[in-house]
Design a protein around this motif. Structure first.
Motif, PDB file in Angstrom:
ATOM      1  N   THR A  63       0.820  -1.221   0.000  1.00 53.44           N
ATOM      2  CA  THR A  63       0.000   0.000   0.000  1.00 53.44           C
ATOM      3  C   THR A  63       0.851   1.268   0.000  1.00 53.44           C
ATOM      4  OG1 THR A  63      -0.202  -0.111   2.422  1.00 53.44           O
ATOM      5  CG2 THR A  63      -1.987  -1.083   1.118  1.00 53.44           C
ATOM      6  N   GLU A  64       2.165   1.109  -0.147  1.00 51.17           N
ATOM      7  CA  GLU A  64       3.006   2.305  -0.271  1.00 51.17           C
ATOM      8  C   GLU A  64       2.633   3.106  -1.511  1.00 51.17           C
ATOM      9  OE1 GLU A  64       7.140   0.918   1.956  1.00 51.17           O
ATOM     10  OE2 GLU A  64       6.828   0.370  -0.140  1.00 51.17           O
ATOM     11  N   ASP A  65       2.172   2.417  -2.541  1.00 48.02           N
ATOM     12  CA  ASP A  65       1.632   3.074  -3.734  1.00 48.02           C
ATOM     13  C   ASP A  65       0.133   3.275  -3.506  1.00 48.02           C
ATOM     14  OD1 ASP A  65       0.478   3.632  -6.250  1.00 48.02           O
ATOM     15  OD2 ASP A  65       2.077   2.567  -7.297  1.00 48.02           O
ATOM     16  N   SER A  66      -0.295   4.522  -3.435  1.00 53.01           N
ATOM     17  CA  SER A  66      -1.684   4.824  -3.069  1.00 53.01           C
ATOM     18  C   SER A  66      -2.691   4.357  -4.117  1.00 53.01           C
ATOM     19  CB  SER A  66      -1.855   6.321  -2.830  1.00 53.01           C
ATOM     20  OG  SER A  66      -1.543   7.049  -4.016  1.00 53.01           O
TER      21      SER A  66
ATOM     22  N   ILE B 284      -2.764   1.350  -5.332  1.00 52.88           N
ATOM     23  CA  ILE B 284      -2.942  -0.087  -5.161  1.00 52.88           C
ATOM     24  C   ILE B 284      -3.902  -0.350  -4.009  1.00 52.88           C
ATOM     25  CG2 ILE B 284      -1.784  -2.267  -4.644  1.00 52.88           C
ATOM     26  CD1 ILE B 284      -1.142  -1.090  -7.415  1.00 52.88           C
ATOM     27  N   GLN B 285      -4.984  -1.066  -4.283  1.00 53.49           N
ATOM     28  CA  GLN B 285      -6.003  -1.362  -3.283  1.00 53.49           C
ATOM     29  C   GLN B 285      -5.748  -2.748  -2.685  1.00 53.49           C
ATOM     30  OE1 GLN B 285      -8.334   1.078  -2.519  1.00 53.49           O
ATOM     31  NE2 GLN B 285      -7.088   2.262  -3.977  1.00 53.49           N
ATOM     32  N   VAL B 286      -5.676  -2.823  -1.361  1.00 54.70           N
ATOM     33  CA  VAL B 286      -5.313  -4.065  -0.669  1.00 54.70           C
ATOM     34  C   VAL B 286      -6.342  -4.383   0.408  1.00 54.70           C
ATOM     35  CG1 VAL B 286      -3.597  -5.196   0.810  1.00 54.70           C
ATOM     36  CG2 VAL B 286      -2.850  -3.775  -1.119  1.00 54.70           C
ATOM     37  N   LEU B 287      -6.732  -5.651   0.459  1.00 55.15           N
ATOM     38  CA  LEU B 287      -7.568  -6.165   1.545  1.00 55.15           C
ATOM     39  C   LEU B 287      -6.756  -7.184   2.337  1.00 55.15           C
ATOM     40  CD1 LEU B 287     -10.249  -6.662   3.087  1.00 55.15           C
ATOM     41  CD2 LEU B 287     -10.806  -8.367   1.318  1.00 55.15           C
ATOM     42  N   LEU B 288      -6.707  -7.003   3.636  1.00 53.68           N
ATOM     43  CA  LEU B 288      -6.056  -7.947   4.552  1.00 53.68           C
ATOM     44  C   LEU B 288      -7.136  -8.618   5.392  1.00 53.68           C
ATOM     45  CD1 LEU B 288      -3.435  -9.060   5.945  1.00 53.68           C
ATOM     46  CD2 LEU B 288      -3.587  -7.092   7.483  1.00 53.68           C
ATOM     47  N   ILE B 289      -7.205  -9.950   5.364  1.00 56.99           N
ATOM     48  CA  ILE B 289      -8.216 -10.691   6.124  1.00 56.99           C
ATOM     49  C   ILE B 289      -7.522 -11.457   7.244  1.00 56.99           C
ATOM     50  CG2 ILE B 289     -10.036 -12.431   6.038  1.00 56.99           C
ATOM     51  CD1 ILE B 289     -10.348 -11.860   3.071  1.00 56.99           C
TER      52      ILE B 289
ATOM     53  N   ARG C  69      -4.087   4.583   5.836  1.00 56.70           N
ATOM     54  CA  ARG C  69      -4.042   4.621   4.377  1.00 56.70           C
ATOM     55  C   ARG C  69      -5.413   4.253   3.806  1.00 56.70           C
ATOM     56  NH1 ARG C  69       1.806   1.564   3.346  1.00 56.70           N
ATOM     57  NH2 ARG C  69       3.109   3.333   4.033  1.00 56.70           N
ATOM     58  N   ALA C  70      -5.914   5.095   2.917  1.00 53.44           N
ATOM     59  CA  ALA C  70      -7.243   4.875   2.348  1.00 53.44           C
ATOM     60  C   ALA C  70      -7.302   3.655   1.447  1.00 53.44           C
ATOM     61  CB  ALA C  70      -7.670   6.122   1.571  1.00 53.44           C
ATOM     62  N   ASN C  71      -6.149   3.199   0.964  1.00 55.27           N
ATOM     63  CA  ASN C  71      -6.133   2.058   0.042  1.00 55.27           C
ATOM     64  C   ASN C  71      -5.922   0.724   0.752  1.00 55.27           C
ATOM     65  OD1 ASN C  71      -3.495   2.952   0.652  1.00 55.27           O
ATOM     66  ND2 ASN C  71      -2.639   2.024  -1.197  1.00 55.27           N
ATOM     67  N   LEU C  72      -6.058   0.708   2.070  1.00 51.30           N
ATOM     68  CA  LEU C  72      -5.926  -0.526   2.845  1.00 51.30           C
ATOM     69  C   LEU C  72      -7.198  -0.774   3.644  1.00 51.30           C
ATOM     70  CD1 LEU C  72      -4.335  -2.924   4.053  1.00 51.30           C
ATOM     71  CD2 LEU C  72      -3.447  -1.337   5.776  1.00 51.30           C
ATOM     72  N   HIS C  73      -7.796  -1.934   3.451  1.00 54.63           N
ATOM     73  CA  HIS C  73      -8.890  -2.401   4.292  1.00 54.63           C
ATOM     74  C   HIS C  73      -8.412  -3.621   5.067  1.00 54.63           C
ATOM     75  CE1 HIS C  73     -12.491  -0.519   1.893  1.00 54.63           C
ATOM     76  NE2 HIS C  73     -11.790   0.362   2.565  1.00 54.63           N
TER      77      HIS C  73
ATOM     78  N   LEU D  68       1.865  -2.747  10.673  1.00 56.27           N
ATOM     79  CA  LEU D  68       0.469  -2.486  10.310  1.00 56.27           C
ATOM     80  C   LEU D  68      -0.085  -1.214  10.931  1.00 56.27           C
ATOM     81  CD1 LEU D  68      -1.914  -3.586   8.690  1.00 56.27           C
ATOM     82  CD2 LEU D  68      -2.648  -4.795  10.755  1.00 56.27           C
ATOM     83  N   ASP D  69       0.066  -1.054  12.234  1.00 55.18           N
ATOM     84  CA  ASP D  69      -0.536   0.107  12.900  1.00 55.18           C
ATOM     85  C   ASP D  69      -0.165   1.441  12.250  1.00 55.18           C
ATOM     86  OD1 ASP D  69      -1.775  -1.604  14.621  1.00 55.18           O
ATOM     87  OD2 ASP D  69      -0.589  -1.080  16.391  1.00 55.18           O
ATOM     88  N   PRO D  70       1.102   1.642  11.846  1.00 56.83           N
ATOM     89  CA  PRO D  70       1.456   2.948  11.266  1.00 56.83           C
ATOM     90  C   PRO D  70       0.780   3.245   9.932  1.00 56.83           C
ATOM     91  CG  PRO D  70       3.422   1.803  12.048  1.00 56.83           C
ATOM     92  CD  PRO D  70       2.304   0.807  12.060  1.00 56.83           C
ATOM     93  N   VAL D  71       0.195   2.228   9.269  1.00 51.09           N
ATOM     94  CA  VAL D  71      -0.383   2.467   7.939  1.00 51.09           C
ATOM     95  C   VAL D  71      -1.886   2.256   7.907  1.00 51.09           C
ATOM     96  CG1 VAL D  71       1.796   1.855   6.846  1.00 51.09           C
ATOM     97  CG2 VAL D  71       0.036   0.095   7.103  1.00 51.09           C
ATOM     98  N   LEU D  72      -2.521   2.082   9.058  1.00 51.15           N
ATOM     99  CA  LEU D  72      -3.963   1.856   9.074  1.00 51.15           C
ATOM    100  C   LEU D  72      -4.761   3.052   8.565  1.00 51.15           C
ATOM    101  CD1 LEU D  72      -4.523  -0.133  12.397  1.00 51.15           C
ATOM    102  CD2 LEU D  72      -4.735  -0.965  10.042  1.00 51.15           C
TER     103      LEU D  72
END
Length: 620
Positions: free
Chosen positions: A52-55, A57-62, A271-275, A265-269
Motif C-alpha cells: 500500500t506504499e503506492d496509493s 494499489i487497493q489491498v484487503l487484509l483478512i 491509508r485509504a487504500n488498505l482495508h 500495520l498500525d502505522p499504515v492503518l
C-alpha cells in the motif's frame, strides 16, 4: 505456567479496541481489490504495509483474529509466556507423538494482527549466511542467497543506539539500528554494529535491558573457553556466523514487544487504500478458468454464518501460516489427490507436497538448583510482586525483569565432528559451518516448559536445550472439510536417531558448560529427573518424557526449483500448477533455519513484497 502468572494474566488481558481503519464486518468491503492477503500475521502485516506504499494499489487484509494492541500481556516482554491458550492463540493441539511416549502437545500459533510475532518469546536471529546460501542451493535461485536477501533484512529491523551522537551517525549507514536497552546501558561490546541496518526499519531490536546474575557467568564462561572449544563466545549471532554463545537480541524497544502488528500495520492503518477485515476465517479459494486461476476468496465469520466472496484483480497472497496455509490449500482442492478424494474434495491442483515437510525445533528444559536469592522464582510465586512490577513497567518501561523475555543469553553449538552419528552415508544436516545443530538458552529461574511443575520452594536455573537442525518431518492434514475444525497437526517430534542423539548431546553440553569456574558456588546440582539421568539411555528417557517444541514450525508449502516435481511454490513463491496465487509465510521455508525463525519470516515477506511489485510494475 505458575499460579501467579495465571492470576496476573486474568488481570491484564484486555479486549482490543477496533480502529476506524479495521472493519469488523464485511459490509463495507469493495467488490474487488488489487491484492487480497489471507492472514494478518507476521508476513501478512509486512505485505499490507509494503503493497500500500503506492496509493493507487487497493489491498484487503483478512485476519481470523483481532488487534492485540490493548492486550497488556502482548506488550510486556516477560509475560509472553502467559499467552498460549488465550484469545491471541489458535489453541491447536498436536496428535499424540510417538517420539514423546504418546503425549500430545499444545501447538501455539498467534491469532491476532501480527500473528505469531505477538505470542512468541521475541528472540531475533536472522540465521547464518550459510542458511540463506543453502536455500539458494535448494531452490536453484541465487536470489535467496544472503548476498541478495541482506537488503531485505536491512529493511525489516532497526537497531538504534542510546546516545544522540551515535543515533545521528547511524541513520546514513546500512547496518542494524539496535534500540537502546530498557536500562540504557552501553551495549557496544554486546553486538557488532556493522552487522546491522541503520535504516528506519519498522521492527525494534535490542539486547537485554535488565541484567541477571547469569549473564556474566554465561558470557565469561564462553570467553574463558580454550581455543577449539565448542562453547566459544560470539559477539553477535546476527553477523553471519550463528555458532557460539552471545547476548540474546530480541524484538523489544523501550521495554515493549515490537511485533508485526505494531511495527508494520498500525502505522499504515490510516491509508485509504488498505482495508483490514478481522474476526474472519477464509474458508477456501475459488478457481476460475481451465488454467486454473485462484483469485477469489470465500470467507465467513462463524461456522454457521453466511459465506461471502471477494476477488483480487492481480493476486491472492496466502499468508495464513504453517497450519492455516496448507489447510486452506487442501480445502480449495490443492494438495495430494488421494488425500483430497478421501475427504470428497475435487482435486484442482494435484500437489503432493502440500501439508508435508512440517519441521520444528524440539526443546527440553534442564533444571538446576542454585545458591541464590535473585532468581525470578520468588516473583512467579507471588502475584503481589508481579503486580508491583507491572506498575513499575507501566510507569517507566524499565527497572525490572519484565522488560525482557525470560532468557538473556543463548548459544548455538555444532556437534563434534567425530560424533558417531555421522558417517559416509549421513552428513551433518546443518546448512554449513556457521550454523549450529543445537541451542542452549540460559534462564535465571524455573522456566516451565514441558510437564514438570514449578516447585513450591527453592531457587533454580533453567537451561533450555533444543535441536535446531532436526531431521524429523511431520505433516498437516485435514480432519474434516469444515474450515472451522482444527486440522491434524503431526510434527513427528524426535522420530529420527539423529534428533535424539543431538538432544542427548545438548543435555550433556548444558551440564558440561556449567562446570566452568564462573558457575562455581552458584550451581548446587541438577534437579528432578535430570539428576537421575546419568547415562545416554536415561537421558533419552528424560527427553521423551519432557520434551516439547520451541514453536518454530515451518515447511508445509515448501518452495522448490522451477520444474521440480516436489514442492508447492516456485522460488518466486507462486503456486505451482496454477496462477493468481502466491504463498508468503514460514510454510514456504524449504529447510528450517538453525535459529529462531521470526526474523527470517520478516526477510521472506520483504523479499516477497519486492517480487510482487516487480511482477506488476509497481514502484519499489
Amino acid at each position: 505456567m505458575s499460579r501467579g502468572l495465571h492470576l496476573i494474566l486474568n488481570v491484564c488481558t484486555l479486549l482490543a479496541s477496533v480502529s476506524a481503519a479495521v472493519l469488523p464486518t464485511p459490509l463495507q468491503l469493495a467488490q474487488s481489490y488489487d491484492f487480497i492477503i489471507v492472514g494478518g500475521g507476521t508476513a501478512g502485516c509486512v505485505l499490507a504495509n509494503r503493497l500500500t506504499e503506492d496509493s493507487s494499489i487497493q489491498v484487503l487484509l483478512i485476519e481470523a483474529g483481532a488487534s492485540a494492541d490493548n492486550n497488556l500481556n502482548t506488550q510486556i516482554p516477560f509475560l509472553g509466556v502467559t499467552l498460549p491458550n488465550t484469545v491471541v492463540d489458535w489453541n491447536f493441539t498436536t496428535t499424540t507423538q510417538k517420539g514423546l511416549n504418546g503425549r500430545a502437545m499444545p501447538f501455539t500459533r498467534g491469532q491476532a494482527l501480527g500473528g505469531s510475532s505477538v505470542v512468541n518469546l521475541l528472540t531475533w536471529n536472522r540465521g547464518s549466511d550459510d542458511l540463506w546460501n543453502r536455500w539458494a542451493q535448494i531452490t536453484r535461485d541465487p536470489g535467496w542467497s544472503w548476498a541478495q536477501v541482506e537488503q531485505f533484512y536491512d529493511k525489516a529491523s532497526l537497531i538504534s543506539y542510546h546516545t544522540l551522537a551515535r543515533r545521528l551517525i547511524m541513520f546514513d549507514l546500512k547496518t542494524s539500528r539496535l534500540v537502546a536497552p530498557a536500562d540504557g546501558h552501553d551495549d557496544t561490546n554486546q553486538i557488532i554494529p556493522s552487522a546491522h541496518s541503520q535504516t528506519n526499519g519498522p521492527v525494534e531490536v535490542s539486547v537485554p535491558g535488565f541484567p541477571t546474575e547469569l549473564d556474566d557467568m554465561v558470557i565469561n564462561s564462553a570467553k574463558q573457553q580454550p581455543s577449539g572449544s565448542r562453547f566459544q563466545f560470539n559477539q553477535d549471532l546476527n553477523a553471519g556466523n550463528s555458532v557460539g554463545i552471545s547476548f540474546m537480541q530480541s524484538s523489544i524497544g523501550s521495554g515493549t514487544r515490537s511485533h508485526a502488528g505494531t511495527a508494520y500495520l498500525d502505522p499504515v492503518l490510516s491509508r485509504a487504500n488498505l482495508h483490514v477485515l478481522t474476526s474472519t476465517h477464509v474458508t477456501r479459494l475459488i478457481p476460475t478458468g481451465k488454467s486454473p486461476a485462484f483469485k477469489t476468496v470465500e470467507f465467513a465469520q462463524s461456522a454457521t454464518g453466511p459465506r461471502s466472496q471477494v476477488s483480487a484483480t492481480k493476486e491472492v497472497i496466502l499468508s495464513a501460516g504453517v497450519v492455516g496455509t496448507p489447510q486452506i490449500l487442501l480445502l480449495s482442492g490443492i494438495g495430494p489427490s488421494s488425500s483430497l478424494q478421501q475427504k470428497g474434495i475435487k482435486t484442482i491442483v494435484n500437489s503432493r507436497s502440500v501439508g508435508q515437510n512440517l519441521t520444528d525445533h524440539p526443546l527440553v528444559a534442564n533444571y538446576f538448583q542454585v545458591n541464590s536469592n535473585n532468581t525470578f522464582d520468588t516473583l512467579l510465586r507471588n502475584p503481589a510482586i508481579i503486580g508491583e512490577d507491572i506498575g513499575i513497567w507501566l510507569a517507566t518501561k524499565s527497572g525490572n525483569i519484565l522488560v525482557d523475555s525470560p532468557g538473556n543469553t543463548q548459544g548455538f553449538m555444532r556437534l563434534p565432528n567425530n560424533a558417531p552419528i555421522f558417517n559416509h552415508t549421513f552428513q551433518n544436516p546443518a546448512s554449513g559451518p556457521g550454523s549450529g545443530n543445537t541451542e542452549l538458552i540460559f534462564v535465571d529461574g524455573f522456566a516451565q516448559f514441558g510437564p514438570t511443575p514449578m516447585p513450591a520452594t527453592g531457587s533454580f536455573m533453567s537451561i533450555l536445550t533444543a535441536v535446531v537442525s532436526p531431521t524429523s518431518r511431520g505433516s498437516v492434514s485435514l480432519a474434516s472439510t469444515n474450515p472451522f475444525d482444527q486440522p491434524i497437526i503431526d510434527p513427528a517430534i524426535l522420530t529420527t536417531d539423529f534428533d535424539i542423539f543431538a538432544m542427548v548431546q545438548a543435555v550433556k553440553d548444558a551440564q558440561t558448560f556449567i562446570q566452568s569456574s564462573p558457575f562455581q558456588g552458584f550451581v548446587q546440582g541438577p534437579f528432578g529427573q535430570l539428576a537421575k539421568a546419568t547415562t545416554d539411555g536415561l537421558k533419552t528417557t528424560l527427553i521423551r518424557a519432557t520434551a516439547e517444541t520451541v514453536n518454530h514450525p515451518v515447511g508445509t508449502a515448501a518452495m522448490s526449483p522451477v520444474g521440480a516435481s516436489w514442492g508447492v511454490v516456485d522460488p518466486n513463491l507462486l503456486l505451482k500448477g496454477a496462477s493468481g496465487l502466491r504463498i508468503v509465510d514460514a510454510s514456504i521455508f524449504p529447510q528450517i533455519p538453525e535459529s529462531h525463525i521470526q526474523a527470517p519470516v520478516y526477510i521472506v515477506a520483504e523479499r516477497a513484497a519486492s517480487l510482487i511489485k516487480a511482477a506488476h510494475g509497481i514502484p519499489q
